[in-house]
Design an enzyme around this catalytic site. Structure first.
Site, PDB file in Angstrom:
ATOM      1  N   GLY A  97       0.555  -0.740  -0.117  1.00 29.39           N
ATOM      2  CA  GLY A  97      -0.982  -0.051   0.384  1.00 29.39           C
ATOM      3  C   GLY A  97       1.047   0.910  -0.135  1.00 29.39           C
ATOM      4  O   GLY A  97       0.401   2.549  -0.606  1.00 29.39           O
ATOM      5  N   THR A  98       1.988   1.547   0.830  1.00 30.79           N
ATOM      6  CA  THR A  98       2.879   2.498   0.750  1.00 30.79           C
ATOM      7  C   THR A  98       3.070   3.397  -0.266  1.00 30.79           C
ATOM      8  O   THR A  98       3.303   3.767  -1.013  1.00 30.79           O
ATOM      9  CB  THR A  98       3.703   2.003   2.349  1.00 30.79           C
ATOM     10  N   ASN A 176      -7.723   4.158   8.820  1.00 33.56           N
ATOM     11  CA  ASN A 176      -7.253   3.285   9.635  1.00 33.56           C
ATOM     12  C   ASN A 176      -6.974   3.458  10.630  1.00 33.56           C
ATOM     13  O   ASN A 176      -6.338   2.078  11.433  1.00 33.56           O
ATOM     14  CB  ASN A 176      -5.779   2.657   8.924  1.00 33.56           C
ATOM     15  N   GLN A 204      -7.324  -0.191   3.509  1.00 30.38           N
ATOM     16  CA  GLN A 204      -8.769  -1.144   4.309  1.00 30.38           C
ATOM     17  C   GLN A 204      -9.649  -1.479   4.150  1.00 30.38           C
ATOM     18  O   GLN A 204     -10.457  -2.468   5.050  1.00 30.38           O
ATOM     19  CB  GLN A 204      -8.696   0.095   5.747  1.00 30.38           C
ATOM     20  N   HIS A 226      -1.563  -7.952   2.651  1.00 32.63           N
ATOM     21  CA  HIS A 226      -2.339  -7.986   3.676  1.00 32.63           C
ATOM     22  C   HIS A 226      -2.651  -7.837   4.929  1.00 32.63           C
ATOM     23  O   HIS A 226      -3.014  -8.167   6.099  1.00 32.63           O
ATOM     24  CB  HIS A 226      -0.695  -7.773   4.033  1.00 32.63           C
ATOM     25  N   THR A 263      11.653  -7.029 -10.956  1.00 34.05           N
ATOM     26  CA  THR A 263      11.486  -8.532 -11.292  1.00 34.05           C
ATOM     27  C   THR A 263       9.974  -8.243  -9.870  1.00 34.05           C
ATOM     28  O   THR A 263      10.445  -8.243  -9.067  1.00 34.05           O
ATOM     29  CB  THR A 263      13.031  -9.910 -11.141  1.00 34.05           C
ATOM     30  N   CYS A 354       2.201   0.667  11.504  1.00 34.09           N
ATOM     31  CA  CYS A 354       2.427   1.021  10.471  1.00 34.09           C
ATOM     32  C   CYS A 354       4.288   2.037  10.925  1.00 34.09           C
ATOM     33  O   CYS A 354       4.899   2.298   9.873  1.00 34.09           O
ATOM     34  CB  CYS A 354       2.315   1.474   9.195  1.00 34.09           C
TER      35      CYS A 354
HETATM   36  C1  PLP Z   1      -4.696   2.483   5.033  1.00 35.97           C
HETATM   37  C2  PLP Z   1      -3.184   2.510   5.097  1.00 35.97           C
HETATM   38  N1  PLP Z   1      -2.790   3.144   3.840  1.00 35.97           N
HETATM   39  C3  PLP Z   1      -1.733   2.876   3.275  1.00 35.97           C
HETATM   40  C4  PLP Z   1      -1.062   1.855   4.205  1.00 35.97           C
HETATM   41  C5  PLP Z   1       0.351   0.926   3.982  1.00 35.97           C
HETATM   42  O1  PLP Z   1       0.448  -0.209   3.727  1.00 35.97           O
HETATM   43  P1  PLP Z   1       1.012  -1.264   3.385  1.00 35.97           P
HETATM   44  O2  PLP Z   1       1.852  -1.253   4.611  1.00 35.97           O
HETATM   45  O3  PLP Z   1       0.942  -2.470   2.556  1.00 35.97           O
HETATM   46  O4  PLP Z   1       2.780  -0.352   2.731  1.00 35.97           O
HETATM   47  C6  PLP Z   1      -2.009   1.274   5.271  1.00 35.97           C
HETATM   48  C7  PLP Z   1      -1.024   0.219   6.584  1.00 35.97           C
HETATM   49  O5  PLP Z   1      -1.594   0.085   8.082  1.00 35.97           O
HETATM   50  C8  PLP Z   1      -3.329   2.118   5.848  1.00 35.97           C
HETATM   51  O6  PLP Z   1      -4.021   1.277   7.276  1.00 35.97           O
END
Ligand code: PLP
Length: 406
Positions: A97-98, A176, A204, A226, A263, A354
């Site tokens: 997600g990041t 989140n 989420q 995940h 890759t 996170c």
């Molecule tokens: C709303 C939201 N965006 C982005 C992320 C980041 O995702 P990732 O852990 O897959 O990088 C999170 C992780 O908790 C999240 O809750």
């Protein structure tokens, strides 16, 4: 002097962790931190294991090992595209997600010459930090007002859009930390009225609701495997190709149609595809079960803990996986409460997990004016939680509060 202080602080942290580790041997375990990450579903693990052992070709290789790997990725892309109702070519696989958020924001600023971004002060750091970095390059961010219940103020969004038409808007679907939900269709409509591009962090919610990205009208959407029983370190960005082209942020190869060099993570991508299938097959049952557990915990806490409340009314609605509890002032803060729960085998969270295990008061709690002396604990559920775990958790919360009082 300072080094001695740091060393003694480190020693006390190690000591505290050792006590928790020791205590954990005697207590039941209950995992209520599913917003941070979910346990992997058995069928996801099996699908990944098959890839790890049998399909090790590099998808960019022209020999048959590579061709098989490439075909597996493309089949997964098509399947995931069907779940989200988008074309396979509109999906870019990322490392989570990041990265998807960074690609959406930095990539569209670079290619679409964006000068103004509209976002909210309670976004995830995976949105706020890229915005901070872009500010140094002259891209201005304007924050919408947040309602007392954590919702985005639609009026303030429209005012900003009138002032800065053609902006990039980045707003999350579900917060989140408190679970507040954004009305995606209305937001997309408003953005498009003012020629803005709408990016939504759906980390989420994808995998927790049936999502039709075309119907929702979003232009860019981030997803992370995940968060719905898939593997860590893999996700995707949806890009509405009918409307926009964005620039890559990683360069060095031509993978993902030149949108993401490197890759591909084949076990991760296949695991994510299986997680989508698992989510789709169990969607309604998971929603019912998790909602029931959340409501049960809220009800029991109201009955047993006078003065308890719930951030952003998370007990009454919002994302069904989150219950954010604001404890009455009873002598321990968020960090101490988390440690007390952890000692008893209960994993929950205070704010976002996170960022390096930090539990200092979160930017979201600050925005909602929650007193830092009240413990704010996010319990987040998945279909793998049970009622007996919730019962255990309630009994331990009562136990902690009695111990502190006495
Ligand atoms: C709303 C939201 N965006 C982005 C992320 C980041 O995702 P990732 O852990 O897959 O990088 C999170 C992780 O908790 C999240 O809750």
């Amino acid at each position: 002097m300072i080094t001695t202080l740091i060393a003694s602080e480190k020693m006390s942290i190690i000591f505290a962790f050792s006590i928790i580790q020791f205590a954990n041997n005697f207590f039941m375990k209950a995992y209520f931190d599913n917003v941070a990450t979910t346990p992997i579903a058995p069928e996801v693990a099996t699908s990944m294991n098959n890839v790890l052992t049998d399909f090790y070709g590099n998808p960019s290789s022209s020999h048959h090992f590579g061709r098989i790997a490439k075909t597996m990725i493309e089949k997964a892309r098509t399947k995931i595209g069907r779940f989200l109702n988008v074309a396979p070519t509109e999906i870019v696989f990322t490392a989570g997600g990041t990265e998807a958020n960074n690609l959406a924001i930095v990539g569209s600023v670079d290619s679409l010459n964006i000068k103004h971004i509209i976002s909210s002060p309670i976004e995830h750091k995976a949105v706020l930090y890229p915005l901070e970095a872009l500010a140094k390059k002259g891209v201005e961010t304007h924050f919408v007002d947040i309602e007392p219940n954590g919702a985005v103020c639609a009026k303030s969004l429209e005012t900003l859009l009138q002032k800065f038409p053609g902006s990039l808007v980045s707003l999350m679907h579900a917060n989140n930390e408190i679970g507040t939900l954004l009305s995606m269709k209305d937001t997309a409509g408003l953005c498009h009225k003012y020629d803005a591009i709408f990016h939504c962090d759906m980390v989420q919610t994808i995998g927790h609701y049936e999502i039709d990205l075309k119907k929702l009208g979003v232009d860019l959407a981030s997803c992370s495997a995940h968060k719905f029983h898939g593997p860590q370190g893999v996700g995707l960005l949806y890009i509405n190709k009918e409307k926009i082209r964005i620039s890559p942020i990683l360069r060095g190869g031509s993978q993902e149609s030149n949108m993401r060099s490197g890759t591909e993570n084949i076990p991760g991508i296949i695991g994510m595809k299986t997680a989508f299938e698992h989510a789709h097959d169990n969607m309604e049952a998971a929603q019912n079960q998790v909602t029931h557990l959340k409501e049960y915990l809220a009800k029991e806490l109201i009955t047993n803990v006078p003065g308890i409340s719930f951030a952003a009314n998370s007990d009454k609605g919002g994302l069904y996986t989150i219950l954010t509890v604001v404890f009455p002032e009873f002598g321990i803060d968020t960090e101490m409460m988390l440690m007390n729960l952890d000692i008893r085998g209960i994993a929950a969270s205070g704010g976002s997990a996170c960022s390096s295990g930090s539990t200092k008061i979160s930017h979201v709690a600050k925005q909602l004016n929650i007193s830092p002396t009240r413990a704010v604990i996010r319990f987040s559920f998945s279909m793998f939680n049970t009622k007996s775990e919730v019962d255990y958790c309630i009994s331990k919360i009562i136990n902690i509060m009695e111990q502190v009082k006495s």
